[in-house]
Design an enzyme around this catalytic site. Structure first.
Site, PDB file in Angstrom:
ATOM      1  NE  ARG A   1      -6.192   1.897   0.160  1.00 53.39           N
ATOM      2  CZ  ARG A   1      -5.836   3.187   0.611  1.00 53.39           C
ATOM      3  NH1 ARG A   1      -4.851   3.481   1.184  1.00 53.39           N
ATOM      4  NH2 ARG A   1      -6.890   4.176   0.615  1.00 53.39           N
TER       5      ARG A   1
ATOM      6  CG  HIS B   1     -12.825   4.639   3.307  1.00 48.07           C
ATOM      7  ND1 HIS B   1     -13.567   5.619   3.891  1.00 48.07           N
ATOM      8  CD2 HIS B   1     -11.153   4.886   3.425  1.00 48.07           C
ATOM      9  CE1 HIS B   1     -12.402   6.472   4.328  1.00 48.07           C
ATOM     10  NE2 HIS B   1     -11.257   5.966   4.111  1.00 48.07           N
TER      11      HIS B   1
ATOM     12  CG  ASN C   1      -1.769   1.106   1.653  1.00 48.41           C
ATOM     13  OD1 ASN C   1      -1.744   1.974   0.482  1.00 48.41           O
ATOM     14  ND2 ASN C   1      -2.280   1.189   2.412  1.00 48.41           N
TER      15      ASN C   1
ATOM     16  NE  ARG D   1      -9.298  13.716   3.882  1.00 51.81           N
ATOM     17  CZ  ARG D   1      -9.485  12.405   3.663  1.00 51.81           C
ATOM     18  NH1 ARG D   1     -10.307  11.813   2.932  1.00 51.81           N
ATOM     19  NH2 ARG D   1      -8.473  11.561   4.186  1.00 51.81           N
TER      20      ARG D   1
ATOM     21  CD  GLU E   1      -8.763  -0.391   4.062  1.00 51.49           C
ATOM     22  OE1 GLU E   1      -8.768   0.609   3.277  1.00 51.49           O
ATOM     23  OE2 GLU E   1      -8.365   0.008   5.232  1.00 51.49           O
TER      24      GLU E   1
END
Ligand code: AMP
Length: 401
Positions: A93, A182, A7, A243, A385
């Site tokens: 990923r 996600h 990743n 964010r 993940e």
């Protein structure tokens, strides 16, 4: 089969080496992270069952980072492979698969070209993903490399959920639409939730709440994502660490005019200085906010806003799902914060969501946290993940043997 899961972020490489018998029989034999790639203070932190070490040394780019990872796997005290030839496949990923990729794929020259073409849509994320793929192709040649996309699981959104109400020509010209992110995490926890509930995923109505430093919720009907809160970019939706999530777009132009800011500067404010950090003025980490809340108004306000906005999304998704069977909390906050889970669920009793305070004390492990008389089963499910990437890679690579 030894599967390396990679990743790559802009300045990090996270990795895990899986030894897989099959999808359900596996072991993580080593894992680690290379941090601060290309900036002073870079280091490798590597763990295997045999030993752990931290190495501080300059890491100028992703290729050097992956060389270090391979060295850690194949030499010294942490050696778990006799050579790079023992790696059977690599799973990557990849953040943005655009409209093209709605599932994981074997990386060919054409696929790599298509991932490059998506870089416009994810300028911060796709370029490091591509660097990781190219480095692995060179360093671990001749083995299947598989791309697993963050956007793929949301490829089932209906057109009316992904088209924005701006001139349609911008969708045609630039593919501006809701993509959602996600996806690997939402997919994993939805599958686990069905197992925990002892019912087929194909008959469930689920809302999955991925709450980490990035936050996104997904409405999952019969195993398919039908809506999700992140949109064209990961900036839309709920309140995140730094964010802003949903805001009136007119705020952008107002700020540009009043503060004399450029578009880039406003983008930076909304991505890096907003959310939990922006409201509280304390930190982007909800742990600090929970600590400060008893004596600080803005910390309390931050927690209230997080819960309020989460409730609004749950209500909206309840409506489009036509009811709800399961509600799942995952990622850093979702797995660890009883306070935030409770404050989101309280007041939703009329939707059949009843939290059990004792069960809700759980952290970082799979658990049912709703009462036995709750119509909706509320669950904490740690996301994984890497495991999804390893499994997809295993499935694709196995077929090539
Ligand atoms: P992630 O992006 O999934 O790694 O999640 C990181 C975020 O999870 C951090 O910024 C924290 O806000 C949050 N977090 C992690 N541990 C806890 C905890 N014990 N209590 C509350 N929030 C936590």
């Amino acid at each position: 089969m030894n599967i390396l899961v990679v990743n790559c972020g802009s300045s990090t490489v996270k990795y895990q080496l899986f030894r897989m018998e099959d999808e359900d029989r596996y072991e993580v034999v080593a894992r680690g992270i290379v941090e601060r790639i290309g900036i002073p203070g870079s280091r490798l932190e590597h763990r295997s069952a045999l030993d752990t070490f931290v190495e501080d040394r300059p890491v100028p780019n992703h290729r050097v980072a992956l060389e270090l990872v391979i060295a850690a796997l194949t030499s010294g005290k942490t050696r778990v492979l006799s050579g790079v030839g023992e790696i059977d496949a690599v799973g990557h990923r990849v953040v943005h698969g655009g409209e093209k990729f709605t599932g994981s794929v074997l990386i060919t020259d054409e696929v790599l070209e298509a991932i490059r073409a998506c870089a416009d849509l994810a300028p911060l994320h796709n370029p490091p993903n591509i660097l990781g793929i190219e480095a692995c192709q060179e360093l671990i040649p001749g083995v299947p490399q598989v791309a697993v996309f963050d956007t793929a699981f949301h490829g089932t959104l209906p057109e009316y959920a992904y088209i924005y109400a701006i001139p349609y020509e911008y969708y045609e010209k630039y593919r501006i639409r809701r993509y959602g992110f996600h996806g690997t995490s939402h997919r994993y926890v939805a599958e686990r939730a069905a197992k925990m509930m002892g019912r087929p995923l194909a008959e469930l109505r689920l809302i999955t709440c991925h709450m980490g430093s990035g936050v996104s919720f997904a409405a999952i009907l019969h195993g398919k994502s039908i809506d999700t809160s992140m949109g064209f970019t990961p900036l839309e939706g709920l309140v995140m660490g730094t964010r802003c999530g949903d805001i009136d777009p007119a705020i952008v132009f107002f700020l540009m005019e009043k503060e004399g800011l450029s578009a880039k500067e406003v983008e930076e404010i909304l991505n890096k200085k907003s959310g939990v950090l922006g409201i509280s003025g304390i930190s982007s980490d909800t742990r600090d906010i929970e600590d400060a809340a008893p004596h600080n108004h803005r910390a309390r306000l931050t927690l209230d806003i997080i819960a309020y906005r989460a409730k609004k999304y749950i209500g909206a998704y309840y409506a489009i799902l036509g009811g709800l069977d399961g509600l799942v909390f995952t990622a850093g906050i979702g797995e660890n914060s009883p306070y935030i889970r409770k404050s989101i669920c309280s007041g939703l009793e009329h939707l059949g969501i009843l939290i059990d305070d004792e069960r809700n004390t759980v952290r970082r492990k799979e658990a049912l946290i709703s009462r036995d008389d709750s119509r909706v089963q509320v669950m904490v499910i740690p996301t994984n993940e890497e495991l999804v990437i390893a499994r997809d890679t295993w499935r694709i690579a196995r077929g090539m043997r």
